[in-house]
Design a protein around this motif. Structure first.
Motif, PDB file in Angstrom:
ATOM      1  N   VAL A  89      25.335  40.470  39.037  1.00 43.54           N
ATOM      2  CA  VAL A  89      24.574  40.504  37.792  1.00 43.54           C
ATOM      3  C   VAL A  89      25.066  39.420  36.832  1.00 43.54           C
ATOM      4  O   VAL A  89      26.254  39.370  36.504  1.00 43.54           O
ATOM      5  N   VAL A  90      24.145  38.568  36.392  1.00 43.80           N
ATOM      6  CA  VAL A  90      24.417  37.559  35.373  1.00 43.80           C
ATOM      7  C   VAL A  90      23.693  38.001  34.102  1.00 43.80           C
ATOM      8  O   VAL A  90      22.467  38.011  34.053  1.00 43.80           O
ATOM      9  N   ILE A  91      24.449  38.416  33.099  1.00 40.50           N
ATOM     10  CA  ILE A  91      23.846  38.854  31.845  1.00 40.50           C
ATOM     11  C   ILE A  91      23.371  37.628  31.070  1.00 40.50           C
ATOM     12  O   ILE A  91      24.105  36.653  30.905  1.00 40.50           O
ATOM     13  N   PHE A  92      22.120  37.690  30.580  1.00 35.47           N
ATOM     14  CA  PHE A  92      21.521  36.605  29.799  1.00 35.47           C
ATOM     15  C   PHE A  92      20.892  37.264  28.579  1.00 35.47           C
ATOM     16  O   PHE A  92      19.788  37.788  28.643  1.00 35.47           O
ATOM     17  N   SER A  93      21.617  37.256  27.457  1.00 32.90           N
ATOM     18  CA  SER A  93      21.243  38.086  26.321  1.00 32.90           C
ATOM     19  C   SER A  93      21.439  37.342  25.011  1.00 32.90           C
ATOM     20  O   SER A  93      22.235  36.401  24.916  1.00 32.90           O
ATOM     21  N   GLN A  94      20.715  37.802  23.986  1.00 29.78           N
ATOM     22  CA  GLN A  94      20.920  37.238  22.654  1.00 29.78           C
ATOM     23  C   GLN A  94      22.110  37.865  21.952  1.00 29.78           C
ATOM     24  O   GLN A  94      22.555  37.371  20.909  1.00 29.78           O
ATOM     25  N   HIS A  95      22.642  38.948  22.507  1.00 29.77           N
ATOM     26  CA  HIS A  95      23.766  39.647  21.886  1.00 29.77           C
ATOM     27  C   HIS A  95      25.093  38.990  22.295  1.00 29.77           C
ATOM     28  O   HIS A  95      25.361  38.809  23.477  1.00 29.77           O
ATOM     29  N   ILE A  96      25.902  38.632  21.304  1.00 32.94           N
ATOM     30  CA  ILE A  96      27.135  37.906  21.597  1.00 32.94           C
ATOM     31  C   ILE A  96      28.377  38.612  21.045  1.00 32.94           C
ATOM     32  O   ILE A  96      29.442  38.018  20.993  1.00 32.94           O
ATOM     33  N   ARG A  97      28.236  39.878  20.644  1.00 36.22           N
ATOM     34  CA  ARG A  97      29.419  40.603  20.179  1.00 36.22           C
ATOM     35  C   ARG A  97      30.446  40.696  21.294  1.00 36.22           C
ATOM     36  O   ARG A  97      30.110  41.035  22.437  1.00 36.22           O
ATOM     37  N   SER A  98      31.679  40.429  20.970  1.00 35.86           N
ATOM     38  CA  SER A  98      32.736  40.405  21.983  1.00 35.86           C
ATOM     39  C   SER A  98      32.855  41.735  22.710  1.00 35.86           C
ATOM     40  O   SER A  98      33.095  41.775  23.922  1.00 35.86           O
ATOM     41  N   THR A  99      32.679  42.842  21.988  1.00 38.98           N
ATOM     42  CA  THR A  99      32.806  44.150  22.631  1.00 38.98           C
ATOM     43  C   THR A  99      31.727  44.336  23.693  1.00 38.98           C
ATOM     44  O   THR A  99      31.993  44.900  24.757  1.00 38.98           O
ATOM     45  N   VAL A 100      30.508  43.849  23.429  1.00 40.09           N
ATOM     46  CA  VAL A 100      29.427  43.970  24.406  1.00 40.09           C
ATOM     47  C   VAL A 100      29.730  43.107  25.625  1.00 40.09           C
ATOM     48  O   VAL A 100      29.556  43.542  26.772  1.00 40.09           O
ATOM     49  N   VAL A 101      30.184  41.880  25.387  1.00 36.02           N
ATOM     50  CA  VAL A 101      30.508  40.975  26.489  1.00 36.02           C
ATOM     51  C   VAL A 101      31.582  41.579  27.383  1.00 36.02           C
ATOM     52  O   VAL A 101      31.442  41.647  28.616  1.00 36.02           O
ATOM     53  N   LEU A 102      32.661  42.058  26.775  1.00 32.22           N
ATOM     54  CA  LEU A 102      33.774  42.601  27.556  1.00 32.22           C
ATOM     55  C   LEU A 102      33.384  43.886  28.273  1.00 32.22           C
ATOM     56  O   LEU A 102      33.814  44.118  29.409  1.00 32.22           O
ATOM     57  N   ASP A 103      32.550  44.700  27.637  1.00 28.20           N
ATOM     58  CA  ASP A 103      32.087  45.927  28.300  1.00 28.20           C
ATOM     59  C   ASP A 103      31.275  45.585  29.545  1.00 28.20           C
ATOM     60  O   ASP A 103      31.410  46.255  30.589  1.00 28.20           O
ATOM     61  N   CYS A 104      30.424  44.567  29.460  1.00 29.75           N
ATOM     62  CA  CYS A 104      29.618  44.179  30.622  1.00 29.75           C
ATOM     63  C   CYS A 104      30.501  43.656  31.754  1.00 29.75           C
ATOM     64  O   CYS A 104      30.255  43.946  32.935  1.00 29.75           O
ATOM     65  N   LEU A 105      31.521  42.893  31.418  1.00 31.78           N
ATOM     66  CA  LEU A 105      32.449  42.414  32.445  1.00 31.78           C
ATOM     67  C   LEU A 105      33.208  43.579  33.066  1.00 31.78           C
ATOM     68  O   LEU A 105      33.442  43.613  34.277  1.00 31.78           O
ATOM     69  N   ASP A 106      33.563  44.562  32.238  1.00 29.56           N
ATOM     70  CA  ASP A 106      34.238  45.748  32.757  1.00 29.56           C
ATOM     71  C   ASP A 106      33.350  46.500  33.746  1.00 29.56           C
ATOM     72  O   ASP A 106      33.842  47.085  34.719  1.00 29.56           O
ATOM     73  N   LEU A 107      32.054  46.479  33.502  1.00 29.70           N
ATOM     74  CA  LEU A 107      31.111  47.181  34.381  1.00 29.70           C
ATOM     75  C   LEU A 107      30.891  46.458  35.702  1.00 29.70           C
ATOM     76  O   LEU A 107      30.373  47.040  36.648  1.00 29.70           O
TER      77      LEU A 107
END
Length: 225
Positions: A89-107
């Motif tokens: 999965v390659v996330i391509f999003s307008q959201h750039i909050r660090s917590t969201v980014v790190l949560d997606c990598l954790d998933l």
């Protein structure tokens, strides 16, 4: 419906996004990519993607996934489910909050990109995903820099050496050749590193997640990748 490509064709990519302009843009970028990328499926929602019986991790090399559909807020259930089923999965999003980014990598997402990063970064990230290589986007790098979580496992000098060599090569066999150790020994070191991160409450099940952890903890400099 997805068009299943055989192994002699370019890497196959599907896009899950609810904006037609995003689908059109990515289609053009994939058509111009070198090496070529074949866009084999466009889906308006994660549910539509998963409802296609032809969609499997074997028929799709990578999935470009947005995090927000319609008027809903960010929902991490889709990346969690796709990663759990074995998709890259390659996330391509307008959201750039660090917590969201790190949560997606954790998933288990292999890369996180802001939509503002556009063609060059997305194409490079897809090529990396298809080759099972990490790709560090500016959005990921910023999120890792902002991460202040305290739990950092202690790695031995040899574990750090194996980790960096793995990030810099395309296979564990090449790591073994570089460090004059067997592939089994490489696997042992990497599994020990993953165990240490899991015990610290920061699991790293994918190569991208392990890259993120290593950069966050100062074990690897982004310039070394």
């Amino acid at each position: 419906m997805i068009e299943v490509a055989d192994s002699s064709e370019p890497m196959a990519v599907a896009v899950v996004d609810d904006h037609a302009v995003v689908h059109a843009g990515i289609a053009g970028w994939c058509a111009a990519a070198d090496p070529p990328i074949q866009l084999v499926g466009n889906y308006p929602t994660p549910a539509a993607f998963l409802a296609d019986p032809a969609v499997t991790p074997d028929t799709v090399s990578a999935v470009v996934l947005d995090l927000q559909f319609g008027e809903h807020t960010v929902d991490l259930s889709a990346p969690a489910l796709l990663c759990e089923r074995g998709f890259r999965v390659v996330i391509f999003s307008q959201h750039i909050r660090s917590t969201v980014v790190l949560d997606c990598l954790d998933l288990g997402a292999v890369t996180y990109l802001s939509k503002l990063e556009g063609e060059d970064h997305l194409v490079a990230a897809l090529h990396a995903a298809g080759a099972d290589r990490p790709y560090l986007s500016p959005t990921m790098a910023q999120a890792m820099t902002d991460d202040t979580r305290p739990s950092r496992p202690v790695l031995s000098p040899r574990e750090r050496e194996v980790l960096l060599a793995w990030f810099q090569t395309e296979s564990k066999a090449l790591v073994g050749q570089r460090l004059f150790i067997t592939t089994g020994t490489v696997n042992t070191h990497l599994e020990r590193i993953r165990t240490k991160y899991a015990q610290a409450g920061r699991p790293a099940s994918t190569k991208a997640a392990l890259v993120a952890r290593a950069i966050q903890d100062g074990l690897v400099d982004p310039d070394e990748l």
